[in-house]
Design a protein around this motif. Structure first.
Motif, PDB file in Angstrom:
ATOM      1  N   ARG A  24       0.827  -1.208   0.000  1.00 22.69           N
ATOM      2  CA  ARG A  24       0.000   0.000   0.000  1.00 22.69           C
ATOM      3  C   ARG A  24       0.863   1.260   0.000  1.00 22.69           C
ATOM      4  O   ARG A  24       0.637   2.177  -0.787  1.00 22.69           O
ATOM      5  CB  ARG A  24      -0.913   0.005   1.224  1.00 22.69           C
ATOM      6  CG  ARG A  24      -1.808   1.231   1.294  1.00 22.69           C
ATOM      7  CD  ARG A  24      -2.719   1.210   2.511  1.00 22.69           C
ATOM      8  NE  ARG A  24      -3.620   0.072   2.494  1.00 22.69           N
ATOM      9  CZ  ARG A  24      -4.577  -0.113   3.399  1.00 22.69           C
ATOM     10  NH1 ARG A  24      -4.727   0.740   4.406  1.00 22.69           N
ATOM     11  NH2 ARG A  24      -5.369  -1.159   3.312  1.00 22.69           N
ATOM     12  N   SER A  27       3.105   1.490  -3.329  1.00 25.89           N
ATOM     13  CA  SER A  27       2.279   1.778  -4.504  1.00 25.89           C
ATOM     14  C   SER A  27       1.866   3.246  -4.528  1.00 25.89           C
ATOM     15  O   SER A  27       1.912   3.896  -5.585  1.00 25.89           O
ATOM     16  CB  SER A  27       1.023   0.899  -4.504  1.00 25.89           C
ATOM     17  OG  SER A  27       1.356  -0.459  -4.605  1.00 25.89           O
ATOM     18  N   ALA A  28       1.469   3.769  -3.372  1.00 24.79           N
ATOM     19  CA  ALA A  28       1.070   5.169  -3.293  1.00 24.79           C
ATOM     20  C   ALA A  28       2.248   6.090  -3.621  1.00 24.79           C
ATOM     21  O   ALA A  28       2.094   7.075  -4.348  1.00 24.79           O
ATOM     22  CB  ALA A  28       0.525   5.480  -1.894  1.00 24.79           C
ATOM     23  N   ARG A  32       2.579   8.724  -6.770  1.00 21.72           N
ATOM     24  CA  ARG A  32       2.924  10.133  -6.545  1.00 21.72           C
ATOM     25  C   ARG A  32       4.109  10.566  -7.395  1.00 21.72           C
ATOM     26  O   ARG A  32       4.216  11.726  -7.797  1.00 21.72           O
ATOM     27  CB  ARG A  32       3.269  10.363  -5.064  1.00 21.72           C
ATOM     28  CG  ARG A  32       2.079  10.260  -4.097  1.00 21.72           C
ATOM     29  CD  ARG A  32       2.543  10.544  -2.676  1.00 21.72           C
ATOM     30  NE  ARG A  32       1.560  10.178  -1.677  1.00 21.72           N
ATOM     31  CZ  ARG A  32       0.541  10.949  -1.302  1.00 21.72           C
ATOM     32  NH1 ARG A  32       0.378  12.140  -1.861  1.00 21.72           N
ATOM     33  NH2 ARG A  32      -0.298  10.544  -0.366  1.00 21.72           N
ATOM     34  N   SER A 166      -6.312   5.841  -5.447  1.00 26.23           N
ATOM     35  CA  SER A 166      -5.515   7.072  -5.481  1.00 26.23           C
ATOM     36  C   SER A 166      -4.866   7.311  -4.123  1.00 26.23           C
ATOM     37  O   SER A 166      -5.480   7.046  -3.079  1.00 26.23           O
ATOM     38  CB  SER A 166      -6.396   8.264  -5.855  1.00 26.23           C
ATOM     39  OG  SER A 166      -6.999   8.063  -7.116  1.00 26.23           O
ATOM     40  N   PRO A 167      -3.632   7.815  -4.124  1.00 25.62           N
ATOM     41  CA  PRO A 167      -2.945   8.089  -2.857  1.00 25.62           C
ATOM     42  C   PRO A 167      -3.758   9.059  -1.993  1.00 25.62           C
ATOM     43  O   PRO A 167      -4.258  10.064  -2.475  1.00 25.62           O
ATOM     44  CB  PRO A 167      -1.628   8.730  -3.304  1.00 25.62           C
ATOM     45  CG  PRO A 167      -1.422   8.255  -4.696  1.00 25.62           C
ATOM     46  CD  PRO A 167      -2.789   8.142  -5.294  1.00 25.62           C
ATOM     47  N   LYS A 168      -3.872   8.737  -0.722  1.00 23.95           N
ATOM     48  CA  LYS A 168      -4.593   9.591   0.210  1.00 23.95           C
ATOM     49  C   LYS A 168      -3.663  10.001   1.338  1.00 23.95           C
ATOM     50  O   LYS A 168      -2.745   9.274   1.699  1.00 23.95           O
ATOM     51  CB  LYS A 168      -5.813   8.842   0.782  1.00 23.95           C
ATOM     52  CG  LYS A 168      -6.853   8.458  -0.260  1.00 23.95           C
ATOM     53  CD  LYS A 168      -8.015   7.703   0.378  1.00 23.95           C
ATOM     54  CE  LYS A 168      -9.048   7.309  -0.668  1.00 23.95           C
ATOM     55  NZ  LYS A 168     -10.180   6.539  -0.074  1.00 23.95           N
ATOM     56  N   ASP A 174       2.437   7.501   3.700  1.00 22.48           N
ATOM     57  CA  ASP A 174       2.873   6.415   2.815  1.00 22.48           C
ATOM     58  C   ASP A 174       4.189   5.823   3.301  1.00 22.48           C
ATOM     59  O   ASP A 174       4.381   4.599   3.307  1.00 22.48           O
ATOM     60  CB  ASP A 174       3.040   6.927   1.383  1.00 22.48           C
ATOM     61  CG  ASP A 174       1.733   7.450   0.806  1.00 22.48           C
ATOM     62  OD1 ASP A 174       0.667   6.993   1.269  1.00 22.48           O
ATOM     63  OD2 ASP A 174       1.787   8.298  -0.099  1.00 22.48           O
TER      64      ASP A 174
END
Length: 317
Positions: A24, A27-28, A32, A166-168, A174
């Protein structure tokens, strides 16, 4: 026995959540940095799900448990195709649409054959480990460049985009997922190796068999979850990409990385175990090259072949 099983169970739990956190977070971060979901799915996610195998094999190598390190890689690759892909095909027949996967399947066979040649003496030196890791770097460069050039079908692009949320939050969040995932993976690998070695000694089972079965099954849980979810969502390219990418990484990155840390001496592993892994890899090539579906009945054959391998494996002790 209870203590050994408790260690293995605790190791499995830590490895699973550690792998999830690492995938997770990484990947984020990759998204980015501007990498496309396709590239991230074929590299970061596929390799990230193999993180448990990596830390367990390196830990085993450091503990002079070369049979567990090598058995983990061989067992995971056989399980990925025989059990996980067979089960995935039962849920949803698989038809490859992404051209790069048709190239990656022969690469998987090639690296399996190369590893087989290196393992003929059941020993992998640091030099051979370095060659394998060098092959991984070359494969990564090729995949990123080719994936950026290839024009996937809109449906395939949607598959990978949907699978990667989508990255949060912040970059720090991250990074925390990545670091936390790594910590859990290291702790889980310690419990897993200690429990597996203890169980093997308790019942007189070789470390090679434990590595090929229990350890391999435990460290392959992320691939199983990823592929089953992809099958339920009818996303065949993600499932196939994950298995092929993981198998390539297992040989080049994990076997090579573990040998770089400490040369692997894998007494107990047999050439038959290596032949089985190569055979499972070869099976996928005609499916990939022709674009034919991996039908449900073929999934049953894969599952049957893997079950047969397990039946053959255990009684030899």
């Amino acid at each position: 026995m209870i203590e050994s099983l408790t260690f293995i169970l605790l190791g499995l739990i830590l490895l699973y959540f550690g792998g999830e956190g690492l995938v997770r977070g990484s990947s984020a971060l990759a998204l980015r940095l501007g990498l496309t979901p396709l590239v991230v799915g074929l590299t970061v996610v596929a390799f990230g799900t193999s993180a448990p195998e990596l830390v367990v094999s390196i830990q085993a190598a450091m503990d002079d448990q070369g049979a567990i390190a090598m058995g983990n890689v061989l067992g995971s690759n056989a399980l990925n195709v025989g059990l996980i892909l067979g089960l995935t095909a039962l849920i949803c027949p698989l038809k490859v649409q992404l051209q790069i996967l048709r190239i990656d399947a022969p690469i998987m066979v090639g690296v399996s054959l190369m590893a087989g040649l290196m393992m003929h003496d059941l020993y992998i030196s640091r030099m051979e480990g370095g060659l394998l890791v060098g092959g991984l770097v070359a494969y990564l460069v090729f995949t990123v460049i080719y994936a950026k050039k290839v024009k996937p079908l809109p449906a395939v692009e949607a598959e990978f985009a949907e699978a990667l949320p989508s990255p949060k939050g912040s970059v720090g969040r991250d990074v925390l997922f990545v670091v936390g995932g790594l910590v859990l993976l290291v702790a889980g690998s310690r419990f897993m190796v200690d429990g597996a070695v203890s169980l093997a000694r308790l019942y007189g089972i070789s470390e090679a068999v434990i590595g090929l079965t229990i350890v391999a099954a435990g460290t392959s849980m992320p691939e199983l979850v990823t592929c089953v979810v992809a099958a339920l969502k009818k996303e065949p390219d993600i499932a196939l990409g994950n298995i092929i990418g993981s198998n390539i990484f297992n040989i080049l990155g994990i076997l090579g990385g573990a040998a770089l840390v400490k040369p692997l001496n894998a007494g107990g592993i047999q050439m038959t175990d290596i032949y089985v892994v190569i055979a499972f890899s070869v099976i996928l090539v005609p499916i990939m090259k022709t674009g034919h579906k991996l039908a449900r009945w073929e999934g049953v054959l894969l599952l049957t072949a893997y079950a047969g391998y397990m039946v053959w494996l255990w009684p030899k002790e």
